[in-house]
Scaffold this active site. Structure first.
Site, short mmCIF file in Angstrom:
data_model
loop_
_atom_site.label_atom_id
_atom_site.label_comp_id
_atom_site.label_asym_id
_atom_site.label_seq_id
_atom_site.Cartn_x
_atom_site.Cartn_y
_atom_site.Cartn_z
N LYS A 133 -10.12 -0.72 10.52
CA LYS A 133 -10.23 -1.88 9.61
C LYS A 133 -10.67 -3.12 10.37
O LYS A 133 -10.78 -4.20 9.81
CB LYS A 133 -8.89 -2.15 8.93
CG LYS A 133 -8.27 -0.93 8.29
CD LYS A 133 -8.07 -1.11 6.83
CE LYS A 133 -7.23 0.02 6.28
NZ LYS A 133 -7.75 0.51 5.01
N ASP B 46 3.18 -4.46 8.17
CA ASP B 46 1.98 -3.64 8.07
C ASP B 46 0.78 -4.59 8.19
O ASP B 46 0.44 -5.31 7.25
CB ASP B 46 2.00 -2.92 6.72
CG ASP B 46 0.68 -2.25 6.40
OD1 ASP B 46 -0.22 -2.26 7.26
OD2 ASP B 46 0.55 -1.70 5.29
N CYS C 121 -4.64 2.53 -3.84
CA CYS C 121 -3.43 3.00 -3.16
C CYS C 121 -2.28 2.01 -3.33
O CYS C 121 -1.51 1.80 -2.39
CB CYS C 121 -3.68 3.27 -1.68
SG CYS C 121 -4.80 4.63 -1.41
N GLN D 155 -4.45 -4.99 7.09
CA GLN D 155 -5.50 -5.87 6.55
C GLN D 155 -5.57 -7.21 7.29
O GLN D 155 -6.39 -8.05 6.94
CB GLN D 155 -5.26 -6.13 5.06
CG GLN D 155 -5.42 -4.90 4.19
CD GLN D 155 -6.84 -4.36 4.18
OE1 GLN D 155 -7.81 -5.07 4.48
NE2 GLN D 155 -6.99 -3.08 3.85
N HIS E 261 0.87 -1.18 0.00
CA HIS E 261 0.00 0.00 0.00
C HIS E 261 0.91 1.23 0.00
O HIS E 261 2.02 1.18 0.54
CB HIS E 261 -0.83 -0.05 1.29
CG HIS E 261 -1.90 0.99 1.40
ND1 HIS E 261 -1.63 2.29 1.77
CD2 HIS E 261 -3.24 0.93 1.21
CE1 HIS E 261 -2.75 2.97 1.81
NE2 HIS E 261 -3.75 2.18 1.47
N1 PMP Z 1 -1.64 -0.65 4.75
C1 PMP Z 1 -2.61 -1.36 4.17
C2 PMP Z 1 -2.33 -2.75 3.68
C3 PMP Z 1 -3.88 -0.80 4.05
O1 PMP Z 1 -4.86 -1.50 3.48
C4 PMP Z 1 -4.10 0.51 4.52
C5 PMP Z 1 -5.44 1.18 4.38
N2 PMP Z 1 -6.09 0.93 3.19
C6 PMP Z 1 -3.04 1.19 5.13
C7 PMP Z 1 -1.82 0.57 5.23
C8 PMP Z 1 -3.21 2.57 5.68
O2 PMP Z 1 -4.11 2.57 6.73
P1 PMP Z 1 -4.65 3.95 7.34
O3 PMP Z 1 -5.19 4.72 6.18
O4 PMP Z 1 -5.70 3.54 8.29
O5 PMP Z 1 -3.49 4.62 7.97
#
Ligand code: PMP
Length: 571
Positions: free
Chosen positions: A235, A209, A377, A212, A132
């Protein structure tokens, strides 16, 4: 509710059940909502919403700072939440749990507080091709600041990190390995234990990270033996604006604070160097999201029994949903999954041959089905897979087989009956003749009879049909509108009378319709008229703002910005 039972679980989510009669009782007076965008954010259970409200109603006060009872009560609940997170991920100490506003901020802290102070030119940061942007851009920034270099781990054809390649990419030069536990597009559980072990063997710091992963897997950071683990509450059925940075105490202790402010200090003076607070407060400058954090604790209490259930009912149900949806999609000829095989969690990404992703997503929206289209993203992943974007269905444990049936039937309806094309010659001629003079009033009249997003969507699609296609040679890099997730091109001409004439095109039908609407406002106008025109009021008048607010998603803002840029300073 401690035992997972699909119906009972679903009933905990007010936003989800408020639309239930549409499906279960075929009550067509209720608008449908099939929420399949759970990888973006999940809905919240009533008990989490209630706890947040209860905090504001009963013990709202700032934490750690006051010597009054209200603040003590808030602080107690706030710190109890920290202990719960410690337990939730199996951390050794509460000092290892830092509150942030989300996974993104957590990664930025590590990149800036540790990376910036330790990386040297030519040092290497290893990321995976499916990251991401939140786990790419902070590293790019720190690489730029320090002269470090980013290396990328490739994927297998099934979308996992290619573990066979790690020995080539992770070497003595590697200082950080940062990787998603589960990609937000591919839904695969990456072999992170092997990756972490490899990072350790070369003396590199590992960051996982878990954004998910946390809603689906039980996490034990000590078993994983990673240095950092980050995630966001929203999430996993918790509030937005709350995140966690887990880090090993020895590392956190030696890191410099990322932000300065209240609460993160020990002593501040104009005469001597400021000293910093101990862990975890050193990294928590300013007033945190107290209400959100307290509600997050409730959310963890809610989720733990399902994630740790020995019978696995929660994850078995999730697996049932995934298989059901994947197999149903697989039977549709035009569906092309972006990587091979069934995903491990409910994130299913695909494209539809012959249709633009945005057109499909927006058509599904008229059926009340919320799925995501675009690059999610993960632009480097799209480039890696040679895609401009894709569709993503992401499921949560409150979703049902009936919802999947409705989604599949709606998708088939769109594809088989060609709903995207289902506009009669007569209707098309009517629109064409009403637009003969192509004035803004005609657009306003067209939309004045529309009562719902359904009918507005239809008008937009109709308008799209009236937009002449730009010649292929004109659909080039020079006319391309950047920032628009679908491809869109804009060409301008300037008349002797000082008026602008725009022609435009897009690969998405919906965007072609929107271009007609935008160009009706801007064509045959002077630069001053273009800049003075209130496009937001225009969209609002057409009833489009709530669906199409000029944001990155549909590229409207990009189109309007490009027009304004091209006509700047020319009067
Ligand atoms: N990493 C992953 C794999 C994500 O899916 C996301 C959110 N889509 C993020 C990081 C970022 O999370 P946040 O916007 O809540 O900071």
């Amino acid at each position: 509710m401690n035992i997972f039972e699909p119906q009972l679980f679903r009933r905990q989510f007010p936003l989800i059940v408020s639309h239930d009669k549409f499906l279960t009782e075929s009550d067509r007076t209720i608008s449908p909502l099939i929420y399949f965008d759970n990888a973006a954010t999940t809905q919240k259970p009533k008990q989490v919403i209630d706890v947040q409200q209860h905090y504001y109603n009963n013990f709202n006060a700032n934490v750690h700072r006051a010597s009054h009872q209200l603040s003590s009560k808030a602080t107690f609940a706030f710190e109890k939440a920290r202990s719960l997170v410690q337990e939730f991920i199996g951390a050794k100490s509460v000092k290892e749990i830092i509150w942030t506003k989300g996974a993104t901020e957590s990664i930025n802290i590590v990149a800036q507080s540790l990376g910036r102070n330790t990386l040297k030119p030519e040092d290497e940061i290893v990321l995976c091709a499916s990251e991401h942007h939140a786990n790419i851009v902070p590293w790019q920034i720190v690489a730029e600041q320090t002269g470090a270099v980013i290396k990328v781990l490739p994927l297998t054809s099934h979308g996992y990190i290619d573990i066979d390649e790690i020995d080539k990419i992770i070497t003595d030069k590697t200082k950080f390995v940062a990787c998603a536990h589960i990609s937000n597009v591919l839904g695969r559980i990456n072999p992170i234990k092997q990756l972490i072990a490899k990072a350790k063997s070369v003396g590199a710091i590992s960051l996982i990270d878990g954004a998910q992963a946390v809603a689906h897997l039980s996490i034990d950071v000590q078993l994983l033996a990673c240095d950092f683990y980050v995630f966001s509450a929203h999430k996993m059925y918790g509030p937005t604006g709350v995140g966690v940075l887990y880090g090993k105490k020895e590392l956190l202790e030696n890191m410099q604070p990322y932000q300065g402010g209240g609460e993160m200090i020990k002593k501040v003076s104009f005469n001597q160097a400021t000293t910093f607070n101990s862990l975890p407060f050193k990294f928590e400058a300013g007033t945190p999201n107290i209400a959100g954090i307290i509600a997050f604790a409730e959310c963890i209490d809610f989720l733990i029994p399902f994630l740790t259930d020995v019978k696995n009912s929660y994850s078995l149900y999730e697996q049932k949903l995934i298989n059901y949806c994947y197999q149903a999609l697989d039977k549709i000829e035009q569906v092309k999954f972006i990587v091979g095989g069934t995903p491990d969690v409910g994130v299913i990404a695909f494209t539809i041959t012959g249709h633009h992703n945005h057109d499909i997503a927006m058509s599904l929206d008229t059926f009340g089905i919320a799925i995501r289209s675009g690059h999610h993203c993960a632009m480097p992943l799209m480039a890696y897979l040679n895609l401009t974007g894709c569709l993503r269905v992401s499921l949560a444990a409150y979703n049902s087989l009936e919802e999947i049936d409705y989604f599949i039937a709606s998708l088939k309806n769109i594809l088989l009956e060609g709903a995207l094309e289902q506009i009669s010659k007569h209707e098309e001629e009517e629109v064409l003749s009403s637009l003969a003079t192509n004035e803004i009033e005609n657009i306003i009249t067209l939309f004045s009879n529309t009562k719902s997003w359904d009918s507005r969507h239809r008008e937009i699609m109709l308008l799209g049909k009236t937009l002449p296609r730009l010649h292929k040679a004109l659909r080039s890099d020079t006319t391309l509108i950047s920032g628009c997730e679908s491809l869109a091109w804009l060409k301008l001409e300037y008349s002797e009378q000082g008026l602008y004439m725009f022609t435009a095109d897009s690969d998405a039908k919906i965007i072609r319709g929107l271009l007609v609407i935008v160009l009706a406002a801007y064509n045959k106008k002077t630069a001053i008229q273009i800049h003075e025109f209130n496009i937001n009021a225009y969209f609002s008048h057409l009833g489009l703002m709530q669906h199409l607010s000029p944001s990155r998603g549909n590229g409207l803002l990009a189109i309007v910005d490009k027009i304004k840029l091209l006509t700047k300073n020319s009067d």
